[in-house]
Design an enzyme around this catalytic site. Structure first.
Site: not given
Length: 208
Positions: A74-76
Site C-alpha cells: 500500500r505504499d510502494l
C-alpha cells in the site's frame, strides 16, 4: 510487526519487531542492509533499462510473496525499494502501511481514509475506496518502472491535492518520446496495462 513478521522472502527485508526510539516513538526493528534506496539512485540519474527491469522484477518477486501471504504493501515508491550494495539487487522495505487479511483475496481499509504516497497510489487508493486488491500494488510498480525508464515522476506536474481529487486522467506520456529506450514498445504496453484506471484491466498479480 505481527503482519510483516510472517513475510519470509529474499526480496523482503525482514522485520524483527516493534520498538520505540529515544523519543518514545514506535518504529520497526529490521535487518540491517547496506545500500541505498531507489529514490537515492534516481536522484543521480536514470539507471540502465536492463538494470531498471531487473530491479523491478526482483521487487515484484518479493511483492508476489507478500500477496501470497495475504499482505498488501500500500505504499510502494522508490523510497521503499532498496538496492543492496553486496549484490546490487532490489528488496522491499517499509511495510508500515501494509494490510493483511488471511481470509479473503480482497483487503479492506477504513473507507474515506487515505494511506500511501499520492503520486504512486492507485486511483482506488486516492479515491479512499474500502476494498483494495494486489492490483493496487501493481499500479504503484508501474509508476516506479516508468520513473526508472524516463527519469520523470509520472503526474509530477499535479499537486498532491489534485491527485487526491482524482485529476489524474490522462494517459502517461509515451516512452517513445523520452529518447531511445530499448524494448520501449513492449515496456510501454506493460506500463499501460499496469496503470489501467480499472483494477480489473491491470495485471491481477505481481507474478503475472
Amino acid at each position: 510487526a505481527r503482519i510483516t513478521g510472517r513475510l519470509q522472502h529474499p526480496g523482503i527485508v525482514p522485520v524483527y519487531g516493534l520498538v520505540h526510539d529515544s523519543f518514545g516513538r514506535p518504529c520497526y526493528a529490521m535487518r540491517f542492509v547496506e545500500g541505498e534506496s531507489l529514490a537515492d539512485v534516481l536522484a543521480h540519474g536514470r539507471p540502465s533499462v536492463a538494470l531498471s527491469v531487473r530491479w523491478i522484477v526482483q521487487a515484484l518477486e518479493g511483492l508476489q510473496a507478500a500477496h501470497e501471504s495475504h499482505v498488501l504493501h500500500r505504499d510502494l515508491k522508490p523510497g521503499n525499494l532498496f538496492i543492496r550494495t553486496r549484490d546490487n539487487s532490489c528488496v522491499l522495505i517499509d511495510f508500515g502501511f501494509c494490510k493483511g487479511d488471511s481470509l479473503d483475496s480482497h483487503y479492506t481499509t477504513t473507507e474515506g481514509v487515505f494511506v500511501g504516497t499520492p503520486h504512486y497510489a492507485s486511483p482506488e487508493q486516492t479515491a479512499r475506496k474500502k476494498t483494495l486488491t494486489p492490483a493496487s500494488d501493481v499500479y504503484a510498480m508501474g509508476v516506479i518502472l516508468y520513473e526508472c525508464l524516463t527519469g520523470v515522476r509520472l503526474f509530477g506536474h499535479l499537486s498532491t491535492r489534485e491527485i487526491l481529487l482524482g485529476r489524474r486522467r490522462e494517459a502517461p506520456p509515451s516512452l517513445l518520446g523520452c529518447g531511445y529506450i530499448p524494448g520501449s514498445e513492449r515496456l510501454e504496453k506493460t506500463i499501460t496495462r499496469a496503470l489501467a484506471e480499472d483494477p480489473e484491466d491491470r495485471f491481477h498479480s505481481a507474478a503475472e
